[in-house]
Design a protein around this motif. Structure first.
Motif, PDB file in Angstrom:
ATOM      1  N   TYR A 191      58.752 -74.532-128.894  1.00 54.73           N
ATOM      2  CA  TYR A 191      59.526 -74.792-127.679  1.00 54.73           C
ATOM      3  C   TYR A 191      60.810 -75.525-128.072  1.00 54.73           C
ATOM      4  N   TYR A 192      61.940 -74.994-127.608  1.00 52.12           N
ATOM      5  CA  TYR A 192      63.243 -75.540-127.963  1.00 52.12           C
ATOM      6  C   TYR A 192      63.829 -76.308-126.783  1.00 52.12           C
ATOM      7  N   TYR A 193      64.532 -77.394-127.102  1.00 50.66           N
ATOM      8  CA  TYR A 193      65.104 -78.197-126.023  1.00 50.66           C
ATOM      9  C   TYR A 193      66.485 -78.732-126.414  1.00 50.66           C
ATOM     10  N   HIS A 194      67.178 -79.235-125.420  1.00 49.59           N
ATOM     11  CA  HIS A 194      68.532 -79.763-125.574  1.00 49.59           C
ATOM     12  C   HIS A 194      68.446 -81.284-125.486  1.00 49.59           C
ATOM     13  N   ASN A 195      69.015 -81.990-126.452  1.00 51.47           N
ATOM     14  CA  ASN A 195      68.893 -83.459-126.458  1.00 51.47           C
ATOM     15  C   ASN A 195      70.239 -84.167-126.322  1.00 51.47           C
ATOM     16  N   GLU A 196      71.229 -83.468-125.766  1.00 54.52           N
ATOM     17  CA  GLU A 196      72.509 -84.101-125.469  1.00 54.52           C
ATOM     18  C   GLU A 196      72.713 -84.098-123.955  1.00 54.52           C
ATOM     19  N   PHE A 197      73.206 -85.207-123.434  1.00 53.55           N
ATOM     20  CA  PHE A 197      73.305 -85.375-121.984  1.00 53.55           C
ATOM     21  C   PHE A 197      74.759 -85.638-121.603  1.00 53.55           C
ATOM     22  N   GLU A 198      75.467 -84.549-121.299  1.00 52.57           N
ATOM     23  CA  GLU A 198      76.861 -84.693-120.892  1.00 52.57           C
ATOM     24  C   GLU A 198      76.970 -85.391-119.544  1.00 52.57           C
ATOM     25  N   LEU A 199      76.010 -85.138-118.678  1.00 56.14           N
ATOM     26  CA  LEU A 199      75.907 -85.827-117.395  1.00 56.14           C
ATOM     27  C   LEU A 199      74.579 -86.572-117.382  1.00 56.14           C
ATOM     28  N   ASP A 200      74.609 -87.866-117.106  1.00 58.09           N
ATOM     29  CA  ASP A 200      73.416 -88.693-117.247  1.00 58.09           C
ATOM     30  C   ASP A 200      72.994 -89.275-115.905  1.00 58.09           C
ATOM     31  N   PHE A 201      71.694 -89.353-115.691  1.00 59.19           N
ATOM     32  CA  PHE A 201      71.182 -89.944-114.455  1.00 59.19           C
ATOM     33  C   PHE A 201      71.484 -91.434-114.368  1.00 59.19           C
ATOM     34  N   SER A 202      71.814 -92.065-115.482  1.00 55.14           N
ATOM     35  CA  SER A 202      72.178 -93.479-115.444  1.00 55.14           C
ATOM     36  C   SER A 202      73.461 -93.710-114.653  1.00 55.14           C
ATOM     37  N   GLU A 203      74.225 -92.632-114.447  1.00 52.60           N
ATOM     38  CA  GLU A 203      75.470 -92.730-113.678  1.00 52.60           C
ATOM     39  C   GLU A 203      75.225 -92.684-112.175  1.00 52.60           C
ATOM     40  N   VAL A 204      74.015 -92.338-111.773  1.00 59.50           N
ATOM     41  CA  VAL A 204      73.666 -92.275-110.350  1.00 59.50           C
ATOM     42  C   VAL A 204      73.125 -93.639-109.928  1.00 59.50           C
ATOM     43  N   LYS A 205      73.852 -94.315-109.075  1.00 56.77           N
ATOM     44  CA  LYS A 205      73.468 -95.653-108.644  1.00 56.77           C
ATOM     45  C   LYS A 205      72.436 -95.577-107.524  1.00 56.77           C
ATOM     46  N   GLY A 206      71.377 -96.364-107.659  1.00 57.69           N
ATOM     47  CA  GLY A 206      70.342 -96.388-106.635  1.00 57.69           C
ATOM     48  C   GLY A 206      69.631 -95.052-106.513  1.00 57.69           C
ATOM     49  N   GLN A 207      69.265 -94.673-105.280  1.00 54.47           N
ATOM     50  CA  GLN A 207      68.618 -93.396-104.960  1.00 54.47           C
ATOM     51  C   GLN A 207      67.337 -93.172-105.787  1.00 54.47           C
ATOM     52  N   ASP A 208      66.502 -94.200-105.856  1.00 47.07           N
ATOM     53  CA  ASP A 208      65.282 -94.100-106.668  1.00 47.07           C
ATOM     54  C   ASP A 208      64.329 -93.023-106.144  1.00 47.07           C
ATOM     55  N   ILE A 209      64.234 -92.902-104.825  1.00 44.88           N
ATOM     56  CA  ILE A 209      63.320 -91.893-104.260  1.00 44.88           C
ATOM     57  C   ILE A 209      63.812 -90.491-104.594  1.00 44.88           C
ATOM     58  N   ALA A 210      65.115 -90.270-104.454  1.00 49.56           N
ATOM     59  CA  ALA A 210      65.669 -88.949-104.760  1.00 49.56           C
ATOM     60  C   ALA A 210      65.519 -88.626-106.241  1.00 49.56           C
ATOM     61  N   LYS A 211      65.706 -89.594-107.093  1.00 41.21           N
ATOM     62  CA  LYS A 211      65.561 -89.347-108.539  1.00 41.21           C
ATOM     63  C   LYS A 211      64.089 -89.107-108.894  1.00 41.21           C
ATOM     64  N   ARG A 212      63.189 -89.771-108.203  1.00 41.07           N
ATOM     65  CA  ARG A 212      61.764 -89.500-108.417  1.00 41.07           C
ATOM     66  C   ARG A 212      61.438 -88.069-108.002  1.00 41.07           C
ATOM     67  N   ALA A 213      61.974 -87.636-106.860  1.00 41.84           N
ATOM     68  CA  ALA A 213      61.756 -86.258-106.416  1.00 41.84           C
ATOM     69  C   ALA A 213      62.369 -85.270-107.406  1.00 41.84           C
ATOM     70  N   ALA A 214      63.532 -85.606-107.953  1.00 43.29           N
ATOM     71  CA  ALA A 214      64.172 -84.740-108.945  1.00 43.29           C
ATOM     72  C   ALA A 214      63.320 -84.648-110.205  1.00 43.29           C
ATOM     73  N   LEU A 215      62.704 -85.746-110.597  1.00 46.86           N
ATOM     74  CA  LEU A 215      61.822 -85.739-111.762  1.00 46.86           C
ATOM     75  C   LEU A 215      60.621 -84.835-111.527  1.00 46.86           C
TER      76      LEU A 215
END
Length: 503
Positions: A191-215
């Motif tokens: 299984y191959y994966y990408h380990n570079e993050f051009e856009l990071d979730f650390s840039e999204v302030k707050g929204q813990d519930i939405a990020k949990r749903a995204a996970l």
């Protein structure tokens, strides 16, 4: 003995292997190509005749019959020039034809020219006939060399191609056994994966519930709708999801590259899943794709296969487009039928929708006043029908972000959580991610104990859940349990799954 060299033609979205065979008879000189060959192949007669003469080969004064088998399969493409020419030159020689494929258009001077149709065909050949010897134009070396599992021989003209076939044990110029991406193995599958993050979730302030749903959505490929005021981070979350999705197998990577190539997009191997984000003004044909007899044109739904399809400003899309999503969301397949052809596209994608709570967007705002009337809000929300919403797994209302909100998790951390859940699904014997399980697989992998089942029965009676909704709740619960490292679905997992349902 009739010599054969293999080639391929496009049939729908897949390649079909074609046996090219030639016979010579003592009769009036003639050059016949049979096997439902279209004009681009019939015109090969003139190109081949000139190419052989200009390279000091004697064109045999015999009746030459070329057969493209299977004969009832329509064939097209100028890449059949090379195998036909090679077989004519090799009329009196024996070789090991079962190992050879040849693709290339011949110039009048005998040069082998690259053709854009060759690349998607080779992607299928890599799956259908691994380890095959393939002669291709040297002009496509940079494009072809990353394709794994094929022995490539690059020829600039017909003389070089002949040298390869005449060798008893030819050495391929390129053979890519493993792709050079980060990977891990489970049950002998890579299984191959990408380990570079051009856009990071650390840039999204707050929204813990939405990020949990995204996970959860990323871990199981569950469809997700985010509702909130403008600027609360809906699009930010959607655009960062592709960097944390589960890894890809070689087959899935080839499927992605192939469909992108059929859609006239430049595509190379990458473990980063596709992300399609059509505008709400897109036409129905651009979303669904089209079907012609010889040239399929995949739309955004097919191009999103194994990746993400993101509809921003969801209610602004035409109602007929939204309703046409119901079949691919349910069956993971789209059938485009026309008078002369019918083409099936695989559509196993993660659907994400983003919408405002009302036409002006301020209905959920804590600081701004909504300017919409009740009738306008009702009309706006009614653009999403109940059958369409019933196919959505997760529904999240996002609040406005406070100024002092902090980032709680990074994309790297979320990717690790997704991989943990992914490994549990594979080790459990699943061939599909949780969100794509069918009814039999749900009964097998989403088992509830008595207490959890009683809790689900209470929810069914209280909220009048449909059978489809019940299945989705079970699948979301299974993903939440995987994220928690639990072998069994427990009450907290089911309760969290119910909290994401749109009641």
């Amino acid at each position: 003995m009739v010599n054969k060299i293999f080639c391929a033609t496009r049939s729908g979205t897949s390649a079909k292997i074609v046996e090219v065979e030639v016979t010579f008879a003592r009769a009036l000189p003639a050059f016949i190509i049979s096997g439902l060959a279209n004009n681009s192949i019939q015109e090969a007669k003139q190109r081949i005749h000139s190419a052989l003469q200009n390279n000091n080969f004697t064109f045999p004064p015999l009746k030459i019959v070329v057969n493209l088998s299977p004969s009832d399969l329509p064939k097209s493409g100028s890449h059949f020039d090379l195998p036909i020419a090679l077989l004519i030159v090799l009329q009196k020689e024996n070789f090991t034809p079962q190992k050879w494929f040849a693709f290339g258009e011949l110039g009048l001077d005998g040069k082998i020219r690259h053709n854009d149709n060759i690349y998607p065909l080779l992607l299928d050949i890599a799956l259908l006939c691994p380890q095959a010897n393939v002669i291709v134009p040297k002009g496509g070396k940079k494009l072809f060399s990353p394709i794994p599992n094929l022995n490539f021989f690059y020829a600039d003209d017909i003389n070089e191609a002949l040298e390869f076939i005449k060798q008893e044990s030819p050495t391929p110029e390129t053979y890519a056994e493993e792709l050079k991406f980060p990977s891990f193995k489970i049950n002998d599958e890579t299984y191959y994966y990408h380990n570079e993050f051009e856009l990071d979730f650390s840039e999204v302030k707050g929204q813990d519930i939405a990020k949990r749903a995204a996970l959860i959505a990323a871990s199981g490929f569950h469809n997700l709708i985010l509702e909130g005021s403008p600027g609360c981070g809906k699009s930010m979350i959607a655009k960062r999801l592709k960097y944390i999705l589960p890894p890809l197998t070689l087959k899935e990577m080839i499927e992605t590259v192939k469909i992108q190539t059929l859609g006239n997009h430049s595509a190379f191997y990458t473990p980063l899943r596709s992300f399609r984000n059509p505008h709400q003004s897109a036409s129905k044909s651009s979303i669904l794709g089209s079907a012609t007899q010889n040239e399929p044109k995949p739309g955004e739904i097919a191009l999103a296969h194994n990746g993400i399809l993101f509809f921003d400003e969801l209610p602004l899309f035409k109602k007929e487009i939204l309703e046409s999503l119901r079949e691919p969301l349910e069956n993971n397949q789209l059938v485009v039928s026309r008078v002369q052809s019918k083409i099936e596209y695989d559509t196993s994608f993660l659907f994400i929708g983003a919408q405002n709570p009302c036409p002006c967007g301020n209905l959920l705002s804590l600081t701004k006043t909504c300017r919409c009337q009740d009738k306008e809000i009702k009309t706006y929300k009614n653009k999403l029908s109940e059958p369409f919403m019933d196919r959505i797994d997760l529904f999240v209302q996002m609040s406005e972000t406070k100024e002092n909100s902090k980032s709680s998790i990074s994309s790297k951390q979320m990717q690790e959580e997704v991989f943990k859940a992914f490994k549990m699904q594979i080790l459990r014997g699943q061939t599909h991610l949780n969100g794509k399980l069918n009814e039999k697989e749900i009964d097998r992998f989403c088992v509830l104990d008595e207490d959890t089942r009683n809790l689900l029965d209470q929810a069914i009676n209280r909220f009048s859940l449909s059978e489809r909704s019940i299945h989705k709740i079970k699948k979301i619960s299974r993903t939440i349990a995987d994220l928690e490292g639990s072998d069994h679905i427990e009450k907290p997992h089911l309760l969290e799954a119910l909290s994401y349902r749109r009641i």
